[in-house]
Design a protein around this motif. Structure first.
Motif, PDB file in Angstrom:
ATOM      1  N   ARG A   1       0.867  -0.893   0.111  1.00  0.00           N
ATOM      2  CA  ARG A   1      -0.189  -0.085  -0.146  1.00  0.00           C
ATOM      3  C   ARG A   1       0.937   1.191   0.179  1.00  0.00           C
ATOM      4  O   ARG A   1       0.657   2.173  -0.382  1.00  0.00           O
ATOM      5  N   ARG A   2       1.829   0.981   1.258  1.00  0.00           N
ATOM      6  CA  ARG A   2       2.720   2.773   0.835  1.00  0.00           C
ATOM      7  C   ARG A   2       3.228   2.369  -0.474  1.00  0.00           C
ATOM      8  O   ARG A   2       3.491   3.680  -1.055  1.00  0.00           O
ATOM      9  N   ASP A   3       4.344   1.825  -0.953  1.00  0.00           N
ATOM     10  CA  ASP A   3       5.212   1.742  -2.293  1.00  0.00           C
ATOM     11  C   ASP A   3       3.900   1.448  -3.156  1.00  0.00           C
ATOM     12  O   ASP A   3       4.981   2.794  -5.093  1.00  0.00           O
ATOM     13  N   SER A   4       2.446   1.500  -3.269  1.00  0.00           N
ATOM     14  CA  SER A   4       1.892   2.042  -4.412  1.00  0.00           C
ATOM     15  C   SER A   4       1.159   3.724  -4.062  1.00  0.00           C
ATOM     16  O   SER A   4       1.038   4.162  -5.726  1.00  0.00           O
ATOM     17  N   GLY A   5       1.382   3.820  -3.503  1.00  0.00           N
ATOM     18  CA  GLY A   5       1.313   5.552  -2.948  1.00  0.00           C
ATOM     19  C   GLY A   5      -0.179   5.420  -2.648  1.00  0.00           C
ATOM     20  O   GLY A   5      -0.638   6.977  -2.282  1.00  0.00           O
TER      21      GLY A   5
ATOM     22  N   GLY B   1      -1.786   4.439   0.728  1.00  0.00           N
ATOM     23  CA  GLY B   1      -2.020   5.009   1.726  1.00  0.00           C
ATOM     24  C   GLY B   1      -0.496   4.293   2.266  1.00  0.00           C
ATOM     25  O   GLY B   1       0.376   4.018   2.512  1.00  0.00           O
ATOM     26  N   ASP B   2      -1.272   4.236   3.918  1.00  0.00           N
ATOM     27  CA  ASP B   2      -0.698   3.571   5.023  1.00  0.00           C
ATOM     28  C   ASP B   2      -1.466   2.517   6.114  1.00  0.00           C
ATOM     29  O   ASP B   2      -2.233   2.083   5.694  1.00  0.00           O
TER      30      ASP B   2
ATOM     31  N   CYS C   1      -5.661  -0.272  15.139  1.00  0.00           N
ATOM     32  CA  CYS C   1      -5.396   0.053  13.981  1.00  0.00           C
ATOM     33  C   CYS C   1      -5.616   1.968  13.354  1.00  0.00           C
ATOM     34  O   CYS C   1      -7.015   1.175  13.513  1.00  0.00           O
ATOM     35  N   LEU C   2      -5.099   2.188  12.091  1.00  0.00           N
ATOM     36  CA  LEU C   2      -5.332   2.851  11.370  1.00  0.00           C
ATOM     37  C   LEU C   2      -5.674   2.614  10.002  1.00  0.00           C
ATOM     38  O   LEU C   2      -4.241   2.290   9.603  1.00  0.00           O
ATOM     39  N   TRP C   3      -5.671   2.600   9.093  1.00  0.00           N
ATOM     40  CA  TRP C   3      -4.950   2.221   7.196  1.00  0.00           C
ATOM     41  C   TRP C   3      -5.515   3.223   6.652  1.00  0.00           C
ATOM     42  O   TRP C   3      -6.750   3.577   7.024  1.00  0.00           O
TER      43      TRP C   3
END
Length: 189
Positions: free
Chosen positions: A68-72, A74-75, A90-92
């Motif tokens: 998710r981070r690498d794709s831009g 989210g996180d 947890c938050l995402w």
């Protein structure tokens, strides 16, 4: 090169309030994350189809978060209770629109940490950091009607109810409408 779209990497961030610390998830968080997602009340409202099975905490904290981070897009974050350094939520972030500087925030809190305002505190801290430090213009929360605890989190975190998206999502029991709540940069000034 012409015609290529640059992928923006979601900002790495850590934020703290007097009671919680919000940070990216790590592999060591897998067991508490699995327990949070396995909770019956959490499962009732999760925006994941039941057919996908139980969420693998290790995958959620490592390769899924990294993807998710690498794709831009989210996180994935852990909500750490500062008094005992325990992961209690947890938050995402997801559905990030870099042109519009918009992202959606979701959350799940451990049963023993519910009702103390930690979810709203964590969501608020994350929202303020994304808007003031990372230039986001709009954050959204989507809440299934009937999820009054999640609605209270949205209200306490300063989000504004905008309306209902008909048949726009799903929870374990099937398709649902979704309430849309937002926090925009102008709300913080």
């Amino acid at each position: 090169m012409s015609g290529e779209v640059a992928i923006r990497r979601f900002p790495t961030l850590t934020v703290s309030t007097p009671r919680v610390h919000v940070r990216p998830l790590r592999a060591v968080d897998a067991n508490p994350v699995s327990a949070i997602f396995a909770d019956k009340q959490t499962q009732r409202w999760l925006p994941f189809q039941r057919e996908l099975g139980q969420i693998d905490g290790e995958a959620w904290c490592t390769e899924m978060a990294q993807e998710r981070r690498d794709s831009g897009n989210g996180d994935h974050y852990g909500v750490i209770r500062r008094e005992d350094d325990r992961l209690v939520g947890c938050l995402w972030t997801k559905r990030t629109d870099w042109a519009g500087r918009v992202t959606e925030v979701s959350y799940a809190i451990a049963p023993e940490a519910r009702g103390f305002g930690m979810a709203a505190e964590a969501v608020d801290a994350l929202a303020v950091a994304l808007i003031l430090e990372h230039g986001f213009q709009r954050l959204e929360l989507r809440v299934a009607p009937g999820n009054t605890a999640s609605r209270r989190v949205a209200e306490k975190a300063g989000f504004t109810y905008e309306g209902l998206l008909r048949n726009a999502g799903y929870v374990h029991s099937g398709r649902v409408d979704l309430e849309v709540w937002s926090l925009v940069a102008a709300d913080l000034h």
